[in-house]
Motif scaffolding. Structure first.
Motif, PDB file in Angstrom:
ATOM      1  N   ARG A 271      31.787 -14.295  71.960  1.00  0.00           N
ATOM      2  CA  ARG A 271      31.625 -15.184  70.809  1.00  0.00           C
ATOM      3  C   ARG A 271      30.262 -15.884  70.854  1.00  0.00           C
ATOM      4  N   ASP A 272      29.757 -16.128  72.049  1.00  0.00           N
ATOM      5  CA  ASP A 272      28.408 -16.699  72.171  1.00  0.00           C
ATOM      6  C   ASP A 272      27.356 -15.767  71.571  1.00  0.00           C
ATOM      7  N   SER A 273      27.518 -14.465  71.809  1.00  0.00           N
ATOM      8  CA  SER A 273      26.566 -13.496  71.272  1.00  0.00           C
ATOM      9  C   SER A 273      26.599 -13.492  69.749  1.00  0.00           C
ATOM     10  N   ILE A 274      27.781 -13.588  69.179  1.00  0.00           N
ATOM     11  CA  ILE A 274      27.897 -13.632  67.717  1.00  0.00           C
ATOM     12  C   ILE A 274      27.240 -14.892  67.169  1.00  0.00           C
ATOM     13  N   LEU A 275      27.439 -16.023  67.850  1.00  0.00           N
ATOM     14  CA  LEU A 275      26.815 -17.272  67.416  1.00  0.00           C
ATOM     15  C   LEU A 275      25.295 -17.173  67.494  1.00  0.00           C
ATOM     16  N   VAL A 276      24.786 -16.618  68.589  1.00  0.00           N
ATOM     17  CA  VAL A 276      23.333 -16.482  68.750  1.00  0.00           C
ATOM     18  C   VAL A 276      22.753 -15.617  67.641  1.00  0.00           C
ATOM     19  N   LEU A 277      23.402 -14.502  67.348  1.00  0.00           N
ATOM     20  CA  LEU A 277      22.923 -13.607  66.299  1.00  0.00           C
ATOM     21  C   LEU A 277      22.956 -14.298  64.940  1.00  0.00           C
ATOM     22  N   ALA A 278      24.048 -15.002  64.637  1.00  0.00           N
ATOM     23  CA  ALA A 278      24.173 -15.672  63.336  1.00  0.00           C
ATOM     24  C   ALA A 278      23.131 -16.773  63.184  1.00  0.00           C
ATOM     25  N   VAL A 279      22.929 -17.560  64.222  1.00  0.00           N
ATOM     26  CA  VAL A 279      21.950 -18.652  64.147  1.00  0.00           C
ATOM     27  C   VAL A 279      20.534 -18.096  64.014  1.00  0.00           C
ATOM     28  N   THR A 280      20.231 -17.025  64.742  1.00  0.00           N
ATOM     29  CA  THR A 280      18.895 -16.432  64.659  1.00  0.00           C
ATOM     30  C   THR A 280      18.617 -15.907  63.261  1.00  0.00           C
ATOM     31  N   ILE A 281      19.575 -15.220  62.676  1.00  0.00           N
ATOM     32  CA  ILE A 281      19.399 -14.715  61.310  1.00  0.00           C
ATOM     33  C   ILE A 281      19.213 -15.880  60.338  1.00  0.00           C
ATOM     34  N   ALA A 282      20.022 -16.930  60.494  1.00  0.00           N
ATOM     35  CA  ALA A 282      19.923 -18.087  59.598  1.00  0.00           C
ATOM     36  C   ALA A 282      18.572 -18.782  59.734  1.00  0.00           C
ATOM     37  N   MET A 283      18.099 -18.954  60.967  1.00  0.00           N
ATOM     38  CA  MET A 283      16.816 -19.621  61.173  1.00  0.00           C
ATOM     39  C   MET A 283      15.657 -18.777  60.645  1.00  0.00           C
ATOM     40  N   ALA A 284      15.715 -17.466  60.866  1.00  0.00           N
ATOM     41  CA  ALA A 284      14.646 -16.587  60.372  1.00  0.00           C
ATOM     42  C   ALA A 284      14.609 -16.586  58.849  1.00  0.00           C
ATOM     43  N   LEU A 285      15.776 -16.534  58.211  1.00  0.00           N
ATOM     44  CA  LEU A 285      15.823 -16.571  56.752  1.00  0.00           C
ATOM     45  C   LEU A 285      15.349 -17.918  56.220  1.00  0.00           C
ATOM     46  N   ALA A 286      15.747 -18.999  56.884  1.00  0.00           N
ATOM     47  CA  ALA A 286      15.314 -20.332  56.448  1.00  0.00           C
ATOM     48  C   ALA A 286      13.803 -20.468  56.546  1.00  0.00           C
ATOM     49  N   LEU A 287      13.222 -19.967  57.631  1.00  0.00           N
ATOM     50  CA  LEU A 287      11.768 -20.030  57.779  1.00  0.00           C
ATOM     51  C   LEU A 287      11.075 -19.204  56.699  1.00  0.00           C
ATOM     52  N   TYR A 288      11.622 -18.031  56.409  1.00  0.00           N
ATOM     53  CA  TYR A 288      11.048 -17.189  55.349  1.00  0.00           C
ATOM     54  C   TYR A 288      11.111 -17.898  54.001  1.00  0.00           C
ATOM     55  N   MET A 289      12.243 -18.508  53.694  1.00  0.00           N
ATOM     56  CA  MET A 289      12.396 -19.200  52.408  1.00  0.00           C
ATOM     57  C   MET A 289      11.424 -20.370  52.297  1.00  0.00           C
ATOM     58  N   VAL A 290      11.255 -21.110  53.378  1.00  0.00           N
ATOM     59  CA  VAL A 290      10.332 -22.245  53.365  1.00  0.00           C
ATOM     60  C   VAL A 290       8.905 -21.774  53.134  1.00  0.00           C
ATOM     61  N   LEU A 291       8.493 -20.747  53.881  1.00  0.00           N
ATOM     62  CA  LEU A 291       7.117 -20.263  53.763  1.00  0.00           C
ATOM     63  C   LEU A 291       6.858 -19.561  52.432  1.00  0.00           C
ATOM     64  N   ARG A 292       7.880 -18.980  51.857  1.00  0.00           N
ATOM     65  CA  ARG A 292       7.689 -18.166  50.650  1.00  0.00           C
ATOM     66  C   ARG A 292       7.859 -18.954  49.359  1.00  0.00           C
ATOM     67  N   PHE A 293       8.770 -19.930  49.327  1.00  0.00           N
ATOM     68  CA  PHE A 293       9.155 -20.517  48.051  1.00  0.00           C
ATOM     69  C   PHE A 293       8.948 -22.029  47.947  1.00  0.00           C
ATOM     70  N   THR A 294       8.374 -22.668  48.951  1.00  0.00           N
ATOM     71  CA  THR A 294       8.157 -24.114  48.870  1.00  0.00           C
ATOM     72  C   THR A 294       6.667 -24.419  48.879  1.00  0.00           C
ATOM     73  N   MET A 295       6.306 -25.587  48.344  1.00  0.00           N
ATOM     74  CA  MET A 295       4.912 -26.001  48.338  1.00  0.00           C
ATOM     75  C   MET A 295       4.389 -26.196  49.755  1.00  0.00           C
ATOM     76  N   ALA A 296       5.256 -26.708  50.640  1.00  0.00           N
ATOM     77  CA  ALA A 296       4.849 -26.868  52.035  1.00  0.00           C
ATOM     78  C   ALA A 296       4.557 -25.511  52.668  1.00  0.00           C
TER      79      ALA A 296
END
Length: 289
Positions: free
Chosen positions: A137-162
């Motif tokens: 279950r730790d591996s599933i959590l790590v994978l889910a958090v990594t995907i979420a963080m990578a997508l969040a970083l992409y969204m911030v860099l791609r679609f925000t003024m910052a």
């Protein structure tokens, strides 16, 4: 056995990818390598442990508190230590981060102690079987958090003024400044985001190891390797490099020797720099002559 080694390697590779993303983000924005990245993540992880164990916060509140601390901590490090010497040679900035590495390591040991302590797990329960594969279950959590963080970083860099300001500064800081971009604030924001990525990696790593001032030493090396492998100029390359490194080193440990697991990271750096210095997804630097 091969499939199990790959699955376990992907879990470790996600952690390397998170740490490598923070390194690459600062490098692309300021053209320096932050040698204190791992120690900043370690300090934030100790703060999460303080919130969780000593203050009795829930796991989610402790993690959120540590992330907020990491963001402010990263911005403060840039503002107090890096900005005053911003106009100096790049080597001076890198030496400053190396000095911060030593100071943070010693300060953490003085505040929290040098003896390793355990860090509670975020999830518990029996592992999940998929055919012959065992997925914790730790591996599933790590994978889910990594995907979420990578997508969040992409969204911030791609679609925000910052994010646009960060991308503009990374391409040409002087032109961005002339166009009205507050470059010093962009630098502080970049350090804050980088510290958050490192803190999340530290919180996910801590339950599998003991929490101590030296807990991020090996991860820091693997993050550098992942960044070099994928390309220090490429954020997607950091993710690819981290996942690839995690799988390869697990296969080396499983089929050859566990003693070569750490050595393999250094050998991989040498091989990549010899064959393709810009990394798998990086672009060769352009120099004016």
């Amino acid at each position: 056995m091969f499939g199990q080694q790959v699955v376990s390697g992907l879990s470790a590779g996600c952690l390397y990818a998170l740490a490598a993303l923070g390194l690459v983000l600062i490098y692309r924005t300021m053209d320096i390598v932050n040698f204190a990245h791992g120690e900043m993540a370690m300090v934030s992880t100790f703060m999460a442990h303080t919130f969780l164990v000593r203050l009795g916060f829930s796991y989610i509140l402790a993690a959120c508190g540590a992330i907020i601390f990491a963001f402010l901590f990263g911005m403060a490090v840039e503002r107090i230590f890096l900005r005053p010497i911003q106009g100096g040679p790049l080597i001076s900035l890198m030496i400053m981060t190396l000095g911060l590495f030593m100071v943070m390591n010693g300060a953490a040991g003085w505040v929290w102690g040098f003896d390793p302590v355990s860090f509670p797990r975020a999830v518990s329960g029996r592992p999940i079987w998929i055919g012959d594969l065992i997925i914790t279950r730790d591996s599933i959590l790590v994978l889910a958090v990594t995907i979420a963080m990578a997508l969040a970083l992409y969204m911030v860099l791609r679609f925000t003024m910052a994010g646009i300001a960060i991308r503009a500064t990374s391409q040409n800081s002087r032109a961005a400044r002339l166009m009205g971009v507050p470059v010093p604030k962009v630098y502080a924001l970049t350090w804050g985001i980088s510290a958050v990525l490192g803190a999340v990696a530290g919180i996910l790593i801590a339950p599998t190891t003991f929490l101590s001032p030296s807990m991020m030493a090996e991860v820091q090396i693997k993050a550098f390797t992942a960044a070099v492998l994928g390309g220090f100029s490429s954020l997607p390359g950091a993710v690819v490099g981290g996942l690839l490194l995690g799988v390869l080193e697990n296969l080396v440990a499983g089929y050859i020797s566990t003693e070569l697991k750490s050595t393999f990271a250094f050998a991989l750096i040498v091989a990549v720099l010899f064959i393709r210095p810009s990394g798998l997804l990086g672009t060769p630097p352009k120099r004016k002559v």
